[in-house]
Design a protein around this motif. Structure first.
Motif, PDB file in Angstrom:
ATOM      1  N   ASN A 181       0.807  -1.219   0.000  1.00 58.78           N
ATOM      2  CA  ASN A 181       0.000   0.000   0.000  1.00 58.78           C
ATOM      3  C   ASN A 181       0.843   1.273   0.000  1.00 58.78           C
ATOM      4  O   ASN A 181       0.468   2.279  -0.619  1.00 58.78           O
ATOM      5  CB  ASN A 181      -0.967  -0.007   1.185  1.00 58.78           C
ATOM      6  CG  ASN A 181      -2.216  -0.820   0.874  1.00 58.78           C
ATOM      7  OD1 ASN A 181      -2.299  -1.463  -0.170  1.00 58.78           O
ATOM      8  ND2 ASN A 181      -3.175  -0.788   1.763  1.00 58.78           N
TER       9      ASN A 181
ATOM     10  N   ASP B 268      -5.570  -4.347  -0.623  1.00 61.59           N
ATOM     11  CA  ASP B 268      -5.837  -2.959  -0.983  1.00 61.59           C
ATOM     12  C   ASP B 268      -7.118  -2.826  -1.795  1.00 61.59           C
ATOM     13  O   ASP B 268      -7.868  -1.865  -1.657  1.00 61.59           O
ATOM     14  CB  ASP B 268      -4.658  -2.385  -1.766  1.00 61.59           C
ATOM     15  CG  ASP B 268      -4.352  -3.193  -3.024  1.00 61.59           C
ATOM     16  OD1 ASP B 268      -4.300  -4.437  -2.927  1.00 61.59           O
ATOM     17  OD2 ASP B 268      -4.154  -2.591  -4.095  1.00 61.59           O
TER      18      ASP B 268
ATOM     19  N   GLU C  11      -2.300   2.756   4.470  1.00 60.93           N
ATOM     20  CA  GLU C  11      -1.036   2.101   4.793  1.00 60.93           C
ATOM     21  C   GLU C  11      -1.066   1.365   6.132  1.00 60.93           C
ATOM     22  O   GLU C  11      -0.057   0.805   6.550  1.00 60.93           O
ATOM     23  CB  GLU C  11       0.097   3.123   4.732  1.00 60.93           C
ATOM     24  CG  GLU C  11       0.307   3.649   3.317  1.00 60.93           C
ATOM     25  CD  GLU C  11       1.445   4.639   3.190  1.00 60.93           C
ATOM     26  OE1 GLU C  11       2.352   4.617   4.062  1.00 60.93           O
ATOM     27  OE2 GLU C  11       1.443   5.440   2.234  1.00 60.93           O
TER      28      GLU C  11
ATOM     29  N   ASN D 269       1.812   1.639  -3.509  1.00 59.46           N
ATOM     30  CA  ASN D 269       0.668   2.149  -4.275  1.00 59.46           C
ATOM     31  C   ASN D 269       0.575   3.668  -4.173  1.00 59.46           C
ATOM     32  O   ASN D 269       0.314   4.369  -5.162  1.00 59.46           O
ATOM     33  CB  ASN D 269      -0.633   1.532  -3.759  1.00 59.46           C
ATOM     34  CG  ASN D 269      -0.766   0.064  -4.091  1.00 59.46           C
ATOM     35  OD1 ASN D 269      -0.086  -0.456  -4.966  1.00 59.46           O
ATOM     36  ND2 ASN D 269      -1.646  -0.622  -3.379  1.00 59.46           N
TER      37      ASN D 269
ATOM     38  N   TYR E  75      -4.510   4.906  -0.711  1.00 64.87           N
ATOM     39  CA  TYR E  75      -4.404   3.566  -0.139  1.00 64.87           C
ATOM     40  C   TYR E  75      -4.065   3.644   1.352  1.00 64.87           C
ATOM     41  O   TYR E  75      -3.223   4.446   1.771  1.00 64.87           O
ATOM     42  CB  TYR E  75      -3.344   2.764  -0.883  1.00 64.87           C
ATOM     43  CG  TYR E  75      -3.724   2.483  -2.313  1.00 64.87           C
ATOM     44  CD1 TYR E  75      -4.442   1.350  -2.655  1.00 64.87           C
ATOM     45  CD2 TYR E  75      -3.386   3.391  -3.331  1.00 64.87           C
ATOM     46  CE1 TYR E  75      -4.803   1.100  -3.974  1.00 64.87           C
ATOM     47  CE2 TYR E  75      -3.745   3.153  -4.644  1.00 64.87           C
ATOM     48  CZ  TYR E  75      -4.456   2.009  -4.961  1.00 64.87           C
ATOM     49  OH  TYR E  75      -4.825   1.778  -6.263  1.00 64.87           O
TER      50      TYR E  75
ATOM     51  N   ASP F 256     -10.218  -2.827   0.538  1.00 65.61           N
ATOM     52  CA  ASP F 256     -10.369  -1.548   1.226  1.00 65.61           C
ATOM     53  C   ASP F 256     -10.997  -0.512   0.297  1.00 65.61           C
ATOM     54  O   ASP F 256     -11.949   0.189   0.678  1.00 65.61           O
ATOM     55  CB  ASP F 256      -8.998  -1.071   1.716  1.00 65.61           C
ATOM     56  CG  ASP F 256      -9.063   0.247   2.458  1.00 65.61           C
ATOM     57  OD1 ASP F 256      -9.897   0.372   3.370  1.00 65.61           O
ATOM     58  OD2 ASP F 256      -8.286   1.158   2.124  1.00 65.61           O
TER      59      ASP F 256
END
Length: 470
Positions: A72, A176, A170, A75, A168, A179
């Motif tokens: 994440n 991910d 963390e 990302n 994203y 979420d």
């Protein structure tokens, strides 16, 4: 690099040198050309760096090398650098169909309200042989309960919308896609393409092999989302029905697995969950009653089961209805009732919590524990065995089978009282891994249970995880 690429594709890599060239080339060879490619190496120690550096002279490719940050965080690095209007991740061990970007951008670019588009996909092995095709429902026409998320990678997302929901999270090192899914399904339009447009590689080292950690992370994501939305609390009473050894001689509640009796495994899971001490053991067995009183005092309530029932008609539904009537008369009727079954000793407290969070998030009547089961099943039609699914394969989402496991069954009280059925209405689910879904049915299972306990570190973390979902 183009100044105004419409799409940002980014590849995240950690020690996937074996597959990396194929992944990169599947982007560069796309029929749609208005894209930029960001390749992020997350601290690899194999030959990945040499492979990535071989693409440094391409104008629409940007290379990033960083110390290990995890999925994440990586990302978000890509999101902060993206110039495209749309944003999509490709994992370094996966690869696109040649027209993947073209197909997806043609959908999302026609409607400003669409936030994400995702396709069907192929599952391949290490040698690129197709194992199966995963075909999703049609999310525009057929889906009413949005509890089956898009794949985290290879989903085209509107970058502005992604930034508006905070990018994203963390706090999580995986899942991910799940979420993001929970953040968009109630407020944005999503679309899918019922055509396989990427190849998902299944091999020994990919992240999704660790099922327990994956599902645990998913439970934490649900908990955080429930808190973020400020969803109303629901009162839940747990009921643990026990017939006793005279009815079920192979399911002795006082027999031990490790250092704890079978009944203690379930009670302790409930105690550490949102349920706390809001639980009752329903039994007509006086030995079990004495054990509960001796072990837990008055912290665990006892309901005498079967007062008005015969041995041959010890109906669980009747027990639940009588129990709820008793609670109602005392002014303690809960919003939901949770049935916990002893036969599944390794259910975890966080799975109980997940069931409650799932009921809140998706507003379902019932939440049941399940595990996907892609074995070939037959029925007998009088002429011989006939597969439940054509050709015996489970490729369409609508054909997937889920087996009830885990011993966790949550029901809205009013719904159950009205319908008097434990499996009806809108049913949501929580998914179990192989260990926590283990069921004791015979003598051999007792031996297996002790073997699982001694060899599975996840089950030993039971107490350690108590406060880890925040």
């Amino acid at each position: 690099m183009k100044n105004n690429p419409l799409i940002t594709v980014y590849i995240t890599n950690y020690n996937y040198a074996k597959y990396l060239n194929q992944s990169i080339k599947s982007v560069l060879n796309q029929t749609y050309k208005n894209f930029e490619l960001i390749i992020i190496d997350d601290g690899s120690n194999d030959d990945s760096i040499d492979i990535i550096n071989s693409y440094e002279k391409l104008k629409n490719v940007k290379l990033i090398f960083q110390k290990r940050k995890g999925l994440n965080a990586t990302n978000n690095v890509a999101l902060s650098m993206a110039k495209g209007k749309y944003f999509i991740r490709l994992d370094a061990d996966d690869f696109f169909e040649i027209n993947a970007l073209e197909k997806m951008v043609n959908i999302i670019d026609k409607d400003d309200d669409i936030v994400m588009v995702f396709p069907d996909y192929f599952v391949v092995d290490e040698e690129n042989s197709i194992i199966r095709t995963v075909k999703r429902h049609n999310f525009e026409n057929d889906v009413k309960l949005f509890d089956q998320p898009a794949h985290g990678a290879c989903t085209l997302i509107r970058k502005k919308s992604l930034q508006e929901i905070g990018g994203y999270d963390e706090d999580f090192d995986r899942q991910d896609g799940y979420d993001l899914w929970l953040k968009v399904i109630n407020n944005f339009k999503i679309r899918n393409i019922n055509e396989p447009l990427f190849y998902y590689r299944f091999h020994n080292s990919n992240l999704t092999k660790d099922k327990y950690s994956l599902l645990f992370t998913r439970a934490k994501i649900k908990r955080k989302r429930v808190k973020k939305l400020g969803l109303k609390k629901i009162s839940v009473e747990a009921l643990i029905p026990i017939r006793g050894t005279s009815y079920e001689p192979l399911l002795n509640p006082m027999k031990k697995i490790g250092k704890k009796t079978l009944i203690e495994w379930t009670i302790d899971a409930a105690k550490n969950s949102l349920i706390g001490h809001n639980m009752t053991v329903a039994t007509g067995d006086t030995d079990i009653m004495s054990f509960i009183e001796k072990t837990y005092g008055d912290s665990i309530k006892i309901y005498e089961r079967g007062k008005n029932q015969t041995r041959l008609n010890l109906s669980l539904e009747k027990t639940i209805l009588d129990f709820l009537k008793n609670l109602t008369e005392k002014g303690k009727k809960p919003d939901a009732i949770l049935i916990l079954y002893l036969a599944y000793p390794f259910k975890q407290f966080w799975q109980i919590d997940e069931a409650i969070d799932t009921m809140k998030l998706f507003d379902v009547d019932i939440v049941d524990g399940v595990i996907p089961d892609n074995r070939v099943f037959y029925n007998h039609d009088g002429k011989g065995l006939s597969p439940l699914v054509e050709d015996g394969g489970f490729h369409m989402e609508r054909d997937e089978l889920y087996r009830r496991v885990g011993g966790i069954h949550l029901m809205k009280t009013n719904f159950f009282e009205k319908n008097k059925k434990m499996i009806a209405g809108k049913i949501g689910h929580i998914q179990f891994d192989r260990y926590s879904s283990f069921k004791i049915e015979d003598h051999l299972d007792w031996e297996i249970a002790n073997t699982i306990l001694s060899n599975n570190s996840n089950l030993k973390k039971f107490e350690k995880y108590e406060n880890s979902i925040t």
